[in-house]
Write an enzyme that holds these catalytic residues in place. Structure first.
Site, PDB file in Angstrom:
ATOM      1  N   MET A   1      36.058 -40.490  82.078  1.00  0.00           N
ATOM      2  CA  MET A   1      35.703 -41.662  81.268  1.00  0.00           C
ATOM      3  C   MET A   1      35.947 -41.370  79.792  1.00  0.00           C
ATOM      4  O   MET A   1      36.192 -40.255  79.402  1.00  0.00           O
ATOM      5  CB  MET A   1      34.239 -42.046  81.502  1.00  0.00           C
ATOM      6  CG  MET A   1      33.925 -42.382  82.933  1.00  0.00           C
ATOM      7  SD  MET A   1      34.726 -43.876  83.507  1.00  0.00           S
ATOM      8  CE  MET A   1      33.584 -45.109  82.885  1.00  0.00           C
ATOM      9  N   CYS A   2      35.815 -42.387  78.982  1.00  0.00           N
ATOM     10  CA  CYS A   2      36.232 -42.284  77.596  1.00  0.00           C
ATOM     11  C   CYS A   2      35.295 -43.143  76.771  1.00  0.00           C
ATOM     12  O   CYS A   2      34.442 -43.839  77.295  1.00  0.00           O
ATOM     13  CB  CYS A   2      37.638 -42.827  77.429  1.00  0.00           C
ATOM     14  SG  CYS A   2      38.743 -42.286  78.730  1.00  0.00           S
ATOM     15  N   GLN A   3      35.459 -43.056  75.463  1.00  0.00           N
ATOM     16  CA  GLN A   3      34.728 -43.979  74.599  1.00  0.00           C
ATOM     17  C   GLN A   3      35.702 -44.699  73.691  1.00  0.00           C
ATOM     18  O   GLN A   3      36.708 -44.128  73.244  1.00  0.00           O
ATOM     19  CB  GLN A   3      33.681 -43.228  73.773  1.00  0.00           C
ATOM     20  CG  GLN A   3      32.558 -42.677  74.649  1.00  0.00           C
ATOM     21  CD  GLN A   3      31.184 -42.751  73.992  1.00  0.00           C
ATOM     22  OE1 GLN A   3      31.002 -43.357  72.936  1.00  0.00           O
ATOM     23  NE2 GLN A   3      30.216 -42.132  74.626  1.00  0.00           N
TER      24      GLN A   3
END
Lengths: 271, 271
Positions: A1-3
């Site tokens: 996942m990432c932001q």
């Protein structure tokens, strides 16, 4: 996942303060240490800076922040690789040219078995589901408005309507929190995590969640400034962040949310 | 007018030493002070850094040089604006995606009345004759090899033959000193100014023309390294730079010139 981190402004502004909190999440206060990227739309041009090193310890990101680049639209991304190599070609944001404009795209989430048939006009360079989704969007936009040019763009209502359709279609394959901008407008879609805050005169003092730093926004903005900051999770503790709803597609322009299904519903209720 | 710098290597190498001399020409030892750009093809990815400030005084370029990025193909450009705004969208190198690969292009010279009909697949974002030429090349390459992919690229002979045709066609409109690379091969065309030097084991000590700095290339390279450095004008005083001929199109791969008309003629003479 990432932001994700995005900004859409009425007048060019620096994103440095928000970037400080965001940079900390890239390996310091959070685990997103597999590269970062940031795209700035400046007057008549677009620059992307990419790195596969952790944002928190990146000399390049520090040098970029020191430049205090002013921009009307910014999209930034920090990555925690879930699959796909930690390599430059898999770093967001991605960029393609359509209608003589740079389009910038960044995605948080995973898509499962998303393998659309592409014509070859826009082809992924890397292996991410994200870049596949971006190429799919560009192809469908190009096909829907074959005569569009930079000077004769599609009507915003029509483009937004297509954006909603495409975002819903792709989101059916998994988690699709995204930002897409051509330097004028900024589209978002929220599957699970996305929030935004509006800022305008009179500006207040705000404090970052990820580092104990405060900033008096009044000292950095004028009466004419107006902006929206958008992020995976709220970045400041003393502002009114609006949490996007699952399935919500928005469009931001001149530092304001426009035409969103959420806002549209609000308007209908108010009418 | 502008100055170009390129590098094509067998193994990833830093261009930092050549970049030092080149940076000096961006406003210090020469007048090319209207912006700069550099594209690095790294393993499985491509990064472009652009700035509209003079290269000689750019903190960003200094930060990039400190990174000692290793690359098999590099294209850099410093600009002296002859016409067209000093703005980001007019900064070289330009980038487009074709066949799932980044293609990078940079031009020195002026074209007169060069307004080819473009289909819209590749559209200039700025106003330069250079970007128009690049879009024209991309369109013609896409049309000539409609089934090509990254894993199934055109034969190098065929692609080089097309490159010669296109370069000659465009050069008829003015001065067309150029570099084009997809991260594997690097094409050049010379109208007026372009030179290259081959470096391989055993490496020697070389001295920059633009600053009184010497470097022992042996200390920085191994027996397996081999590279070509290409520039508008020779960068070092004690190496054998080959001055390209007017109208000459070359292709470099794995640190060697291949297939050039000049070399071909040499081979015929030798046979």
């Amino acid at each position: 996942m990432c932001q994700l981190l995005g900004m859409n402004c009425r007048l060019p502004a620096t994103i440095d303060f928000s970037l400080e909190g965001f940079q900390a999440r890239g390996g310091l206060t959070d685990e997103h240490k597999d590269g970062w990227g940031i795209a700035f739309f400046e007057e008549h041009g677009c620059r992307i800076f990419l790195d596969h090193q952790p944002a928190a310890h990146s000399p390049l990101l520090t040098a970029i922040r020191a430049q205090q680049i002013k921009s009307r639209n910014v999209i930034a991304h920090i990555r925690k690789a879930t699959y796909g190599e930690v390599t430059l070609r898999n770093c967001h944001p991605f960029k393609r040219e359509l209608w003589g404009q740079s389009w910038i795209f960044s995605h948080n989430g995973d898509l499962h078995n998303f393998h659309p048939v592409l014509t070859g006009r826009f082809t992924p360079e890397g292996e991410t589901d994200s870049e596949r989704a971006f190429c799919f969007i560009m192809e469908r936009m190009a096909a829907a408005f074959p005569k569009a040019t930079r000077d004769n763009p599609p009507a915003l209502d029509d483009l937004y309507s297509l954006w909603q359709t495409l975002a819903d279609e792709i989101a059916a394959f998994g988690v699709f929190n995204v930002m897409l901008s051509n330097g004028d407008i900024l589209f978002t879609h929220c599957s699970t995590n996305l929030a935004y805050v509006e800022r305008s005169y009179p500006f207040t003092q705000v404090t970052l969640i990820d580092s104990d730093v405060s900033l008096d926004l009044n000292a950095h903005n004028s009466r004419e400034d107006r902006m929206v900051v958008i992020a995976t999770k709220p970045l400041t503790r003393n502002e009114h962040w609006i949490i996007c709803e699952a399935g919500e597609s928005l469009v931001f322009k001149d530092g304001l949310p426009l035409l969103g299904s959420h806002l549209h519903a609000k308007k209908l209720l108010a009418a």
